[in-house]
Scaffold this motif. Structure first.
Motif, mmCIF file in Angstrom:
data_model
loop_
_atom_site.group_PDB
_atom_site.id
_atom_site.type_symbol
_atom_site.label_atom_id
_atom_site.label_comp_id
_atom_site.label_asym_id
_atom_site.label_seq_id
_atom_site.Cartn_x
_atom_site.Cartn_y
_atom_site.Cartn_z
ATOM 1 N N UNK A 119 36.337 2.893 63.031
ATOM 2 C CA UNK A 119 35.845 3.619 61.860
ATOM 3 C C UNK A 119 34.776 2.799 61.141
ATOM 4 N N UNK A 120 35.071 1.517 60.969
ATOM 5 C CA UNK A 120 34.123 0.639 60.274
ATOM 6 C C UNK A 120 32.787 0.598 61.008
ATOM 7 N N UNK A 121 32.855 0.345 62.328
ATOM 8 C CA UNK A 121 31.616 0.227 63.099
ATOM 9 C C UNK A 121 30.806 1.516 63.028
ATOM 10 N N UNK A 122 31.498 2.630 62.921
ATOM 11 C CA UNK A 122 30.822 3.920 62.929
ATOM 12 C C UNK A 122 30.205 4.260 61.580
ATOM 13 N N UNK A 123 30.943 3.975 60.513
ATOM 14 C CA UNK A 123 30.578 4.513 59.203
ATOM 15 C C UNK A 123 29.922 3.483 58.286
ATOM 16 N N UNK A 124 30.171 2.197 58.551
ATOM 17 C CA UNK A 124 29.691 1.166 57.621
ATOM 18 C C UNK A 124 28.181 1.248 57.354
ATOM 19 N N UNK A 125 27.335 1.436 58.391
ATOM 20 C CA UNK A 125 25.894 1.498 58.092
ATOM 21 C C UNK A 125 25.541 2.657 57.155
ATOM 22 N N UNK A 126 26.284 3.743 57.298
ATOM 23 C CA UNK A 126 26.052 4.902 56.432
ATOM 24 C C UNK A 126 26.452 4.559 54.995
ATOM 25 N N UNK A 127 27.631 3.981 54.836
ATOM 26 C CA UNK A 127 28.096 3.629 53.498
ATOM 27 C C UNK A 127 27.206 2.536 52.894
ATOM 28 N N UNK A 166 34.684 9.276 52.186
ATOM 29 C CA UNK A 166 34.337 7.852 52.231
ATOM 30 C C UNK A 166 33.078 7.556 51.415
ATOM 31 N N UNK A 167 32.093 8.448 51.492
ATOM 32 C CA UNK A 167 30.876 8.244 50.704
ATOM 33 C C UNK A 167 31.199 8.298 49.221
ATOM 34 N N UNK A 219 30.303 5.516 46.556
ATOM 35 C CA UNK A 219 29.456 5.828 45.407
ATOM 36 C C UNK A 219 30.199 5.521 44.101
ATOM 37 N N UNK A 220 31.493 5.876 44.041
ATOM 38 C CA UNK A 220 32.247 5.628 42.818
ATOM 39 C C UNK A 220 32.386 4.131 42.539
#
Lengths: 224, 210
Positions: free
Chosen positions: B55-63, B106-107, B111-112
């Motif tokens: 999950x981290x590898x997939x989403x971290x760049x987006x976050x 997750x976003x 953001x919060x």
């Protein structure tokens, strides 16, 4: 503030989602969210739309140390390791294993042969005559100061429910020391509060199924 | 998502489906689907560390992109990403699949956290950080964004907002400014700012849900 009309809920969720609420209102809204699934859904719709604002952003690679920091945060026990860790770990593991073994053994013994209830039966002059321990499927009888019983007579043990007739649990062994096996129905009977009584009966027990002779000892059966 | 239109741009666009990347000799699973992210979150809630890393590898760049947009400084943005994933790990069981898309969830966390940090910073006297962050909202920054989102549904709907509606929503979303701070920044009456945001939000939602 009124949170009930759909328009109001929608508007408040919008204010919260975009961040227009002052801190106190924000906290109150968050409190409402906890118990209000519909309000959470309303908020999520706004959040779904607002998330689209991030869509044009170009993905940014994350330095590896961030992942390491996350791992350290969710597994803090891998940090701050004492130097003698292997020894202490084995010792700790050994101690845990030992206590587990003790608990298991004790638990097995307890379940297999534990005293669940106990009664001390008193004579008419309030002298303790005998003690009864109720195990799962038998009663253990221990004489304290049991009167001698003449030949041709037996002592019979009865359970007397709060409302109901006495039910025979069996004969007290001749020397007053021993076990009385309990049938399923007798086991059921003593799970509720009962008074135990010992009556003097003809040898072999009451012929009628109810006590016929005088009650020599009695006492309530109490949960341990 | 209840009753909202699906957001294909959010879950299957090319901009983050390139997640098939080699890390430390291992190949991360290609994740493009919201269902896959939801599955990973479910596995995280059961304590599955491998799922969490995927999950981290997939989403971290987006976050990270979201955090960077909010914070304007990479060290602060990285802290926000770190905190986000700690939250995601510990709160994975609270994710409600029927309420929001996994990426939205997750976003929103990121953001919060970011605007919480910005608000804390703003309690201090006016700082360089604040100056920089506000400078980011200059018209030129908007123009760059506009070209990138030209084809999307959001782009279409944002186009239909008035300038001040769009600008105040964007600043509020990424900077976490309160209405009065916005009024001060935009040098506009408080009532106008509130009405720009509220009407803009409603118009945006009606457009996106139409």
């Amino acid at each position: 503030m009124n949170y009930q009309t759909p328009e109001r809920r929608r508007a408040l969720a919008a204010d919260y989602a975009i961040g227009l609420m002052p801190p106190t209102a924000r906290k109150r809204f968050e409190h409402l969210l906890l118990d209000d699934g519909a309000l959470r859904a309303e908020l999520a719709r706004w959040q779904n739309h607002l998330t689209l604002l991030t869509e044009p952003l170009v993905e940014q690679p994350v330095p590896e140390h961030v992942w390491q920091a996350v791992v350290a945060r969710i597994e803090p026990q891998t940090l701050h390791v004492p130097l003698k860790r292997p020894f202490w770990n084995w010792l700790r593991l050994g101690a845990v294993a030992c206590s587990l073994l003790i608990v298991l053994t004790a638990g097995l013994l307890y379940n297999r042969d534990s005293v669940q209830y106990q009664a001390t039966l008193l004579s008419g002059t309030a002298q303790p005559g005998l003690r009864i321990e109720a195990h799962a499927d038998y009663l253990k009888v221990r004489p304290l100061e049991l009167s001698a019983v003449e030949a041709g007579r037996s002592l019979e043990l009865w359970a007397i429910p709060v409302e109901g007739k006495p039910v025979s649990l069996g004969l007290i062994p001749a020397d007053g020391d021993g076990r009385i096996a309990l049938s399923q129905s007798q086991q059921q009977l003593i799970r509720v509060p009962v008074v135990l009584a010992v009556s003097l009966e003809p040898q072999g027990g009451s012929p009628t199924g109810q006590p016929t002779g005088p009650v020599l000892y009695q006492g309530p059966l109490a949960t341990l | 998502m209840i009753g909202t239109t699906p957001q294909p741009e959010l879950t299957s666009t090319d901009d983050w489906s390139d997640a098939l990347t080699v890390f430390d000799g291992r190949v991360a699973i290609l994740i493009t689907d919201a269902d896959d992210l939801a599955t990973l979150l479910a596995q995280c809630s059961l304590g599955n560390r491998r799922a969490f890393e995927t999950l981290y590898r997939t989403v971290a760049p987006r976050l990270h992109s979201v955090a960077l947009r909010c914070m304007g400084r990479s060290d602060l943005a990285q802290d926000v990403v770190q905190e986000s994933f700690v939250r995601i790990w510990h709160n994975a069981s609270r994710y409600e699949a029927h309420v929001s898309a996994p990426l939205t969830w997750m976003i929103t966390i990121t953001r919060n956290l970011a605007i919480d940090q910005l608000r804390k910073h703003r309690e201090l006297p006016l700082s360089d950080l604040q100056q920089d962050a506000l400078a980011d909202e200059s018209p030129s920054a908007h123009e760059q964004l506009d070209s990138a989102r030209a084809a999307s549904a959001l782009g279409h709907c944002l186009e239909r907002l008035e300038g001040m509606q769009r600008q105040s929503i964007t600043i509020a979303y990424f900077q976490g400014l309160s209405a009065s701070e916005l009024a001060h920044t935009l040098d506009a009456p408080l009532g106008s700012v509130k009405s720009w945001i509220r009407r803009g939000m409603e118009r945006l939602r009606r457009c996106l849900e139409s």
